[in-house]
Design an enzyme around this catalytic site. Structure first.
Site, short mmCIF file in Angstrom:
data_model
loop_
_atom_site.label_atom_id
_atom_site.label_comp_id
_atom_site.label_asym_id
_atom_site.label_seq_id
_atom_site.Cartn_x
_atom_site.Cartn_y
_atom_site.Cartn_z
N LYS A 190 0.86 -1.16 0.00
CA LYS A 190 -0.01 0.12 -0.11
C LYS A 190 0.77 1.21 -0.02
O LYS A 190 1.73 1.36 0.99
CB LYS A 190 -0.87 0.00 1.17
CG LYS A 190 -1.94 1.24 1.13
CD LYS A 190 -2.55 1.09 2.35
CE LYS A 190 -3.56 2.52 2.45
NZ LYS A 190 -4.72 2.16 3.68
N ARG A 201 -10.85 9.76 1.94
CA ARG A 201 -10.71 10.37 3.25
C ARG A 201 -11.81 11.58 3.37
O ARG A 201 -12.60 11.54 4.50
CB ARG A 201 -9.25 11.10 3.35
CG ARG A 201 -8.23 9.82 3.46
CD ARG A 201 -6.73 10.82 3.67
NE ARG A 201 -5.79 9.63 3.51
CZ ARG A 201 -4.60 9.85 2.88
NH1 ARG A 201 -4.11 11.18 3.18
NH2 ARG A 201 -3.71 8.90 2.60
N LYS A 230 1.18 10.14 5.47
CA LYS A 230 1.29 8.77 6.24
C LYS A 230 2.44 8.06 5.64
O LYS A 230 2.57 7.02 5.41
CB LYS A 230 0.13 8.05 5.49
CG LYS A 230 -1.16 8.34 6.08
CD LYS A 230 -2.54 7.67 6.03
CE LYS A 230 -3.62 8.16 6.64
NZ LYS A 230 -4.73 7.23 6.60
N LYS A 277 -2.18 -1.56 -3.75
CA LYS A 277 -2.93 -0.29 -3.68
C LYS A 277 -2.20 1.01 -3.58
O LYS A 277 -1.27 1.21 -2.97
CB LYS A 277 -3.94 -0.54 -2.47
CG LYS A 277 -4.71 0.73 -2.00
CD LYS A 277 -5.33 0.53 -0.65
CE LYS A 277 -6.26 1.84 -0.45
NZ LYS A 277 -6.53 1.88 0.93
#
Ligand code: PBG
Length: 331
Positions: free
Chosen positions: A202, A212, A225, A256
Site C-alpha cells: 500500500k 478520506r 502517511k 493499492k
C-alpha cells in the site's frame, strides 16, 4: 515464451481481430462479476443514503441500506462486500476505543448483513483512522506513529470483527508485524477460518483523497502517511512486503492504488502466485467519473477497460466502487 510466427503475409495479426466472434475466441482474459469486491461506506441513522461529493454515484448508507446493498450485490453475482465506517466525530478519540466496540457501525452492519444475506462474503477494514482524532492509521506519540502499541489495538479490532462474523479481514494500516499478530490471535480465539487479505503493498498516495472525505478523515489528518505507507518510487520493496505478509499467514494480498501500480500487480503475481487483488481507489474512480461527467471520455467503456487491465496485469480480483454498475452491464 515466444510465439512462433511465419513472415508476412502468412502471418497477418489482424486476422484474429477481424470480428467479435474471433476476438472473443482469442481473448486472453475475462472480467466477470465474480472478480469484484464492492467497498461501501456505512453511517449512522435509518433509511439514509448520503452522497459523497467527491465520488459521484457513491453514497454513505445507514445499516438498513447497507443490507439492501448487500442483497443487490449478491443478486448481481458479486461475491464480497467491504465495509468502511463513517464514524461520528464524537467517537474519534486518542485511544481509538470505538475500533473494538462490539456495537460499532462496522460490527452492527456485519451482523445485520449476516442475518439477512448470509451468502455474501463480508470484508472489513483493520486500521485506526476511522476512530482516531488524528486521522492516522496508528497511535500517535509525539511526532511518531508508533508501531507495536498500534498492533496491539489492531488485534482487538480484528477480533471484534471476527466475533461479529466477518469472512475476510483486510488490514490496511501498514504497521510491521500485524499479519502475524492477527493470525495468531485469530487461531487462539477459534477463528481459524477467517481470511486475511493483507493490504501488503500500500503506497502513500494522493489518490486516496476522496476516500478520506467519504469517511470524514481528511479534515482530521495531520501530516502524511509516509512513515508507514510505501514510497511510490519503490517496487522491490513491494515484493518484500508481500513476501513478509504471506510468510506471516496472509491468505490473499493487495496492491493499492490500482491503475498507476499495474507493474507491481504483475511482479507480485509472478513472484508468489498467491491470490492477488488490486484496489481501484477513490481517486481513480473520481477521475473516471469526472471525465465522463464532463463528456470527455465514455465512462462505461473506461470503467470496463480499467477493470479488464487489472485482470491482464495478473490480479484475481478488484476492489472497485464501480462493482454493481459493472456487474449489471456484464450480466
Ligand atoms: C485507511 C484506508 C484508506 C483507504 C482504504 N483504507 C485511506 C488511507 O490510507 O488514507 C483508501 C481507499 C480509497 O481511496 O478508495 N486505512
Amino acid at each position: 515464451m515466444r510465439a512462433i510466427q511465419a513472415p508476412f503475409p502468412h502471418t497477418r495479426l489482424r486476422r484474429t481481430r477481424q470480428n467479435a466472434n474471433i476476438r472473443d475466441l482469442v481473448a486472453e482474459n475475462t472480467l466477470t462479476a465474480a472478480d469484484l469486491i464492492w467497498p461501501v461506506f456505512v453511517r449512522d441513522g435509518d433509511g439514509v443514503e448520503e452522497p459523497v461529493t467527491s465520488m459521484p454515484g457513491v453514497v454513505r448508507r445507514s445499516v438498513d441500506k447497507v443490507v439492501e446493498a448487500a442483497r443487490e450485490a449478491r443478486d448481481l453475482g458479486i461475491p464480497a462486500i467491504c465495509l468502511f465506517p463513517y464514524t461520528d466525530a464524537s467517537k474519534r478519540t486518542a485511544d481509538c476505543a470505538e475500533a473494538w466496540n462490539p456495537d460499532n457501525l462496522s460490527n452492527r452492519a456485519t451482523r445485520a448483513i449476516k442475518a439477512a444475506v448470509p451468502d455474501i462474503a463480508i470484508m472489513t477494514d483493520v486500521a485506526l483512522d476511522p476512530y482516531s482524532d488524528t486521522g492516522h492509521d496508528g497511535f500517535v506519540v509525539g511526532d511518531e506513529i508508533v508501531n507495536d502499541a498500534t498492533v496491539e489495538a489492531l488485534i482487538k479490532q480484528g477480533l471484534s470483527q471476527a466475533e461479529a462474523g466477518v469472512d475476510i479481514i483486510g488490514p490496511s494500516d501498514m504497521m510491521d508485524g500485524r499479519i502475524g499478530a492477527l493470525r495468531s490471535a485469530l487461531e487462539s480465539a477459534g477463528h481459524q477460518n477467517v481470511l486475511l487479505l493483507s493490504y501488503a503493498a500500500k503506497y502513500a498516495s494522493a489518490f486516496y483523497g476522496p476516500f478520506r472525505d467519504a469517511v470524514g478523515a481528511s479534515g482530521a489528518l495531520k501530516g502524511d502517511k509516509k512513515t508507514y505507507q510505501m514510497n511510490p518510487a519503490n517496487s522491490d520493496e513491494a515484493l518484500r512486503c508481500v513476501e513478509r505478509d504471506l510468510s506471516e499467514g496472509a491468505d490473499m494480498v493487495m496492491v493499492k492504488p490500482g491503475m498507476p501500480y499495474l507493474d507491481i500487480c504483475r511482479r507480485v503475481k509472478d513472484a508468489f502466485g498467491a491470490p492477488t487483488y488490486a484496489y481501484q481507489v477513490s481517486g481513480e474512480y473520481a477521475m473516471i467519473q469526472a471525465a465522463a461527467g464532463n463528456g470527455w471520455i465514455d465512462g462505461e467503456k473506461a470503467m470496463l477497460e480499467s477493470l479488464m487491465c487489472f485482470k491482464r496485469a495478473g490480479c484475481d480480483g478488484i476492489l472497485t466502487y464501480f462493482a454493481p454498475e459493472v456487474a449489471r452491464i456484464l450480466r
